[in-house]
Write an enzyme that holds these catalytic residues in place. Structure first.
Site, PDB file in Angstrom:
ATOM      1  N   GLY A 123       7.360   1.099   0.809  1.00  0.00           N
ATOM      2  CA  GLY A 123       7.156   0.611  -0.552  1.00  0.00           C
ATOM      3  C   GLY A 123       8.262   1.010  -1.513  1.00  0.00           C
ATOM      4  O   GLY A 123       8.680   0.215  -2.353  1.00  0.00           O
ATOM      5  N   SER A 124       8.771   2.241  -1.395  1.00  0.00           N
ATOM      6  CA  SER A 124       9.829   2.719  -2.299  1.00  0.00           C
ATOM      7  C   SER A 124      11.111   1.924  -2.113  1.00  0.00           C
ATOM      8  O   SER A 124      11.716   1.457  -3.083  1.00  0.00           O
ATOM      9  CB  SER A 124      10.125   4.203  -2.041  1.00  0.00           C
ATOM     10  OG  SER A 124       9.013   4.990  -2.348  1.00  0.00           O
ATOM     11  N   SER A 125      11.518   1.743  -0.851  1.00  0.00           N
ATOM     12  CA  SER A 125      12.780   1.022  -0.608  1.00  0.00           C
ATOM     13  C   SER A 125      12.665  -0.460  -0.958  1.00  0.00           C
ATOM     14  O   SER A 125      13.656  -1.102  -1.293  1.00  0.00           O
ATOM     15  CB  SER A 125      13.254   1.199   0.837  1.00  0.00           C
ATOM     16  OG  SER A 125      12.291   0.780   1.752  1.00  0.00           O
ATOM     17  N   ALA A 126      11.440  -0.997  -0.945  1.00  0.00           N
ATOM     18  CA  ALA A 126      11.254  -2.402  -1.348  1.00  0.00           C
ATOM     19  C   ALA A 126      11.553  -2.566  -2.840  1.00  0.00           C
ATOM     20  O   ALA A 126      12.197  -3.539  -3.248  1.00  0.00           O
ATOM     21  CB  ALA A 126       9.835  -2.866  -1.038  1.00  0.00           C
TER      22      ALA A 126
ATOM     23  N   ASP B 152      14.452   0.929   7.230  1.00  0.00           N
ATOM     24  CA  ASP B 152      13.650   0.186   6.249  1.00  0.00           C
ATOM     25  C   ASP B 152      14.512  -0.744   5.410  1.00  0.00           C
ATOM     26  O   ASP B 152      14.192  -1.904   5.182  1.00  0.00           O
ATOM     27  CB  ASP B 152      12.917   1.139   5.299  1.00  0.00           C
ATOM     28  CG  ASP B 152      12.007   2.105   6.034  1.00  0.00           C
ATOM     29  OD1 ASP B 152      11.965   2.041   7.271  1.00  0.00           O
ATOM     30  OD2 ASP B 152      11.354   2.919   5.374  1.00  0.00           O
TER      31      ASP B 152
ATOM     32  N   LEU C 161       4.876   1.920   4.942  1.00  0.00           N
ATOM     33  CA  LEU C 161       5.250   0.502   4.898  1.00  0.00           C
ATOM     34  C   LEU C 161       6.471   0.243   4.004  1.00  0.00           C
ATOM     35  O   LEU C 161       6.747  -0.890   3.623  1.00  0.00           O
ATOM     36  CB  LEU C 161       4.056  -0.350   4.440  1.00  0.00           C
ATOM     37  CG  LEU C 161       2.898  -0.441   5.444  1.00  0.00           C
ATOM     38  CD1 LEU C 161       1.693  -1.134   4.821  1.00  0.00           C
ATOM     39  CD2 LEU C 161       3.323  -1.172   6.719  1.00  0.00           C
TER      40      LEU C 161
ATOM     41  N   GLN D  73       2.096   5.217   0.429  1.00  0.00           N
ATOM     42  CA  GLN D  73       2.017   6.403   1.301  1.00  0.00           C
ATOM     43  C   GLN D  73       1.433   6.132   2.683  1.00  0.00           C
ATOM     44  O   GLN D  73       0.797   6.997   3.272  1.00  0.00           O
ATOM     45  CB  GLN D  73       1.199   7.520   0.614  1.00  0.00           C
ATOM     46  CG  GLN D  73       1.666   7.882  -0.779  1.00  0.00           C
ATOM     47  CD  GLN D  73       3.015   8.580  -0.821  1.00  0.00           C
ATOM     48  OE1 GLN D  73       3.737   8.585   0.162  1.00  0.00           O
ATOM     49  NE2 GLN D  73       3.369   9.131  -1.960  1.00  0.00           N
TER      50      GLN D  73
ATOM     51  N   PRO E  77       0.833  -1.206   0.000  1.00  0.00           N
ATOM     52  CA  PRO E  77       0.000   0.000   0.000  1.00  0.00           C
ATOM     53  C   PRO E  77       0.869   1.258   0.000  1.00  0.00           C
ATOM     54  O   PRO E  77       1.856   1.330   0.749  1.00  0.00           O
ATOM     55  CB  PRO E  77      -0.807  -0.121   1.303  1.00  0.00           C
ATOM     56  CG  PRO E  77      -0.826  -1.593   1.596  1.00  0.00           C
ATOM     57  CD  PRO E  77       0.500  -2.107   1.125  1.00  0.00           C
TER      58      PRO E  77
END
Length: 334
Positions: free
Chosen positions: A121-124, A166, A119, A116, A114
């Site tokens: 998401g960008s670094s994943a 993260d 969680l 913003q 999900p």
């Protein structure tokens, strides 16, 4: 290997204790949420090609579609993250005098994390891309160094306000205790990272707002400025939050879940002393606490994590949080 399709993943991350002190030479405990992930497919091709996904395409149904899209994913989609990862990978190899073979690839990504809601998401996407590049070029980047390279792709290349937590969690996976001691960080460029057996964790729930759009990192700006100016309240509060990670590590190892429950609540209450919390985020935490669960942010807001004692509390969480447009999941860490 030359013609093989490489598939790599990296998962969502939830800060269990100590965040946001990773950006202030603090300590944290984070867990991986395998319910959500970023996936990279990479395969040989004549030219280097980054495939655009829906959020990268500049075609919209109407003005409202554009507005919603920018609110959710910003002005750029995930392809800029992949570009930054490739650049940093190339620079690392150059600095280490690793000669890469003359071959190209096509890369595409998909993420179910999900957006913003804190969680990671960008670094994943970055982490999964780095893993794919390492496999494709058969280059081994030491595990302790990799999170710092991923962070530099976000901070130096893209101007994203972030800390190491993260990326460490996504590289090491499972449950990780991190100590970002100032002297160690300056000397080595990375912290002390220690895995904790995830089977020792209690019943955890994760809840996130399904209608919340915010730019991750925005809430840190004022605190960072105050921290750098030597603001006593900020420095003391950051130190107190960091110490919760040490207490939390002991509580997990001893299975003292009552203590861990209190530490999670304390983490959020201390955060409130130095950061402005939006009404929407406060509603998330207060609703969960009224159900009898502990609650704190997983990251910078938009999602929370905590301990629930039994299925009755979990059911109550699902019902009450749904009323405020929040979804509850049981996180899978292993």
């Amino acid at each position: 290997m030359d013609n093989a399709i490489i598939e790599t993943s990296a998962y969502a991350r939830a800060g269990l204790l100590g965040n946001p002190t990773d950006g202030y030479f603090g300590k944290t405990i984070s867990i991986i949420i395998r319910n959500f992930g970023a996936r990279i497919l990479l395969y040989p091709s004549p030219e280097l090609h980054i495939e655009a996904q829906e959020q990268d395409v500049n075609i919209f149904r109407n003005i409202y579609h554009l507005v919603d899209s920018v609110k959710l994913t910003g002005y750029y989609g995930g392809s800029r993250l992949i570009k930054a990862a490739i650049k940093k990978f190339g620079e690392y190899c150059e600095a280490e005098q690793i000669k890469l073979p003359n071959k190209n690839f096509t890369v595409r990504y998909h993420s179910s994390i999900p957006r913003q809601v804190g969680l990671a998401g960008s670094s994943a996407i970055l982490t999964a891309t780095m893993r794919a590049l390492m496999k494709f070029y058969e280059v081994n980047i030491p595990q302790e160094i990799l999170p710092s390279i991923i962070l530099s792709a976000e901070v130096d290349e893209l101007g994203i306000n972030a800390g190491l937590q993260d990326r460490v969690a996504q590289v090491y996976e499972g449950c990780v205790y991190m100590d970002f001691n100032k002297e160690g960080m300056k000397e080595k460029g990375y912290g002390n990272y220690e895995r904790i057996d995830p089977s020792l964790l209690p019943n955890l729930y994760l809840a996130y707002k399904t209608d919340l759009s915010k730019v991750s990192g925005a809430v840190f700006n004022n605190v960072k400025a105050r921290f750098e100016k030597g603001d006593e309240e900020v420095i003391q509060t950051i130190e107190e939050i960091a110490n919760l990670a040490d207490e939390g590590k002991k509580a997990i190892l001893q299975k003292d879940y009552d203590k861990l429950n209190k530490l999670i609540d304390r983490n959020f209450d201390l955060r409130c002393k130095i950061m402005n919390i939006s009404d929407s985020n406060m509603e998330l935490v207060e609703t969960a606490r009224r159900c009898g669960a502990s609650a704190k942010f997983t990251g910078s807001g938009g999602s929370i994590i905590g301990i629930y004692k039994n299925d009755e509390v979990l059911n109550k969480l699902v019902i009450e949080l749904k009323k405020i447009n929040a979804r509850v999941v049981k996180p899978y860490t292993v």
